[in-house]
Design a protein around this motif. Structure first.
Motif, PDB file in Angstrom:
ATOM      1  N   LYS A  96       1.035  -1.627  -0.099  1.00 37.34           N
ATOM      2  CA  LYS A  96       0.179   0.029   0.235  1.00 37.34           C
ATOM      3  C   LYS A  96       0.789   1.122   0.103  1.00 37.34           C
ATOM      4  N   GLY A  97       2.177   0.801   0.667  1.00 32.87           N
ATOM      5  CA  GLY A  97       2.988   2.472   0.837  1.00 32.87           C
ATOM      6  C   GLY A  97       3.828   2.805  -0.238  1.00 32.87           C
ATOM      7  N   GLN A  98       4.158   1.662  -0.783  1.00 36.56           N
ATOM      8  CA  GLN A  98       5.900   1.891  -1.850  1.00 36.56           C
ATOM      9  C   GLN A  98       5.413   1.139  -3.121  1.00 36.56           C
ATOM     10  N   ILE A  99       4.456   0.684  -2.664  1.00 39.58           N
ATOM     11  CA  ILE A  99       4.431  -0.159  -5.215  1.00 39.58           C
ATOM     12  C   ILE A  99       3.335   0.607  -5.779  1.00 39.58           C
ATOM     13  N   LEU A 100       1.946   0.703  -4.696  1.00 38.39           N
ATOM     14  CA  LEU A 100       0.809   1.319  -5.271  1.00 38.39           C
ATOM     15  C   LEU A 100       0.361   2.448  -5.435  1.00 38.39           C
ATOM     16  N   LEU A 128      -2.099  -6.682  -6.969  1.00 41.11           N
ATOM     17  CA  LEU A 128      -0.555  -6.674  -8.239  1.00 41.11           C
ATOM     18  C   LEU A 128      -1.439  -6.321  -8.877  1.00 41.11           C
ATOM     19  N   HIS A 129      -2.132  -8.640  -9.721  1.00 44.04           N
ATOM     20  CA  HIS A 129      -2.813  -8.477 -10.058  1.00 44.04           C
ATOM     21  C   HIS A 129      -3.689  -7.825 -11.176  1.00 44.04           C
ATOM     22  N   ASP A 130      -4.122  -6.820 -10.447  1.00 45.61           N
ATOM     23  CA  ASP A 130      -5.371  -6.531 -11.274  1.00 45.61           C
ATOM     24  C   ASP A 130      -5.113  -4.956 -11.689  1.00 45.61           C
ATOM     25  N   VAL A 131      -4.077  -5.207 -11.305  1.00 45.32           N
ATOM     26  CA  VAL A 131      -3.198  -3.708 -12.020  1.00 45.32           C
ATOM     27  C   VAL A 131      -2.069  -3.583 -13.167  1.00 45.32           C
ATOM     28  N   GLY A 132      -2.044  -4.688 -13.074  1.00 42.12           N
ATOM     29  CA  GLY A 132      -0.903  -5.452 -14.465  1.00 42.12           C
ATOM     30  C   GLY A 132       0.204  -5.676 -14.183  1.00 42.12           C
ATOM     31  N   LYS A 133      -0.019  -5.822 -12.347  1.00 42.58           N
ATOM     32  CA  LYS A 133       1.829  -5.348 -12.412  1.00 42.58           C
ATOM     33  C   LYS A 133       2.628  -7.066 -11.828  1.00 42.58           C
TER      34      LYS A 133
END
Length: 326
Positions: A96-100, A128-133
């Motif tokens: 939540k604080g460093q990747i998204l 992460l899959h939901d946002v294509g990462k």
């Protein structure tokens, strides 16, 4: 004069609190949460390395004790990978604080695109899959819950049901940012009918969930052994591996095993995956392959982790439906 005295008392309390937090940071391992491994040398707090290292990994913090031996062994096998940056804090905080979103550590920006991310909560990978990462993952080790107590178990705590006792002061991971409690400890307490008794239904961190009875840690469950050693708590829910590591370090703690199924061993699997668009895809794949080796599995086992099966040690597509309930 009364006002001035009150202000002076308040200022003194703030100084003492800051000193206590600084001491706790050195005791609970927070100073070692950001490490760069340089083929045998280790540097701490080099946050900018998250943008430049040959391999960048953001991993569930409860495997912090394994990293030095594991990464050194990996680099011996792959000496061309000269720098490996590893962050080990609660994975929910990382996600939540460093990747998204763009995160900072001690005022420094940190990369939003590590090469690898690992969590004990498969739903993190689903996000992460939901946002294509992220598209694939692998389970590479296991853990389970245990009670940590003071050395010699002076309170004679015999099992998890003793958490209902009124004479115990407890220290548990907070339910907001720590997956160990949010997804596993709270479920265990609920299954035992103890959730309300132990937590008072509180949702906070760095707080008394039940006044003078149950403390929720502020950032990481590694604060619990410090509280136990310093007489601030009698018992706390931790990972079994943290009891093993505490004893290895000669800390004044002991463990009380939690029987299945309450120890959540059947649910706790560490999942790792490569982030799309990261800088070091080839090196990330080499590390994933390494985790499946006997050498890596034996290193994890030596720290009290459970070995993954051959089937688990295979990359598989992220299935949002299958992972949504975790």
């Amino acid at each position: 004069m009364t006002v001035i005295k009150s202000l002076l008392v308040t200022m003194l309390m703030l100084v003492v609190t800051a000193s206590s937090l600084h001491a706790m940071a050195s005791k609970d391992g927070k100073g070692h949460d950001y490490r760069t491994f340089l083929n045998g040398e280790v540097k701490f707090g080099q946050i900018a390395d998250s943008y430049t290292a040959d391999l960048v990994m953001y991993l569930a913090g409860n495997q912090f004790m394994v990293m030095e031996e594991l990464v050194n062994d990996f680099q011996k096998m792959h000496p061309q990978i000269k720098s490996v940056y590893v962050e080990t804090i609660p994975p929910g905080q990382i996600l939540k604080g460093q990747i998204l979103k763009q995160g900072t550590i001690e005022g420094q920006k940190t990369s939003m695109t590590p090469d690898l991310f690992a969590s004990v909560n498969l739903a993190h990978l689903n996000k992460l899959h939901d946002v294509g990462k992220m598209n694939e993952y692998m389970i590479y080790t296991h853990n389970q819950l245990e009670l940590m107590v003071a050395k010699g178990n002076p309170k004679k705590i015999s099992g998890v049901k003793d958490l209902a006792r009124d004479d115990l002061v407890q220290s548990h991971p907070n339910p907001l940012t720590e997956g160990i409690f949010k997804f596993y400890g709270s479920q265990m307490l609920d299954d035992l009918g103890l959730y309300e008794k132990v937590t008072g239904g509180a949702k906070c961190k760095g707080c008394w969930a039940v006044p003078n009875k149950t403390w929720f840690t502020s950032r990481h469950h590694r604060e619990t052994p410090y509280r136990i050693e310093n007489g601030q708590a009698d018992v706390g829910i931790v990972w079994a591996t943290e009891v093993v590591e505490g004893k290895r370090q000669g800390r004044k703690i002991d463990g009380v095993p939690i029987p299945a199924p309450y120890n959540m061993a059947h649910k706790v699997g560490y999942a790792i995956g490569m982030l799309e668009g990261s800088r070091n895809q080839e090196n990330a794949q080499l590390f994933i392959d390494y985790l499946a080796t006997e050498a890596a599995q034996n290193i994890y086992a030596s720290y009290g982790f459970g070995k993954a099966t051959k089937e688990e040690l295979t990359l598989r597509p992220i299935n949002p439906v299958a992972l949504s309930g975790n």
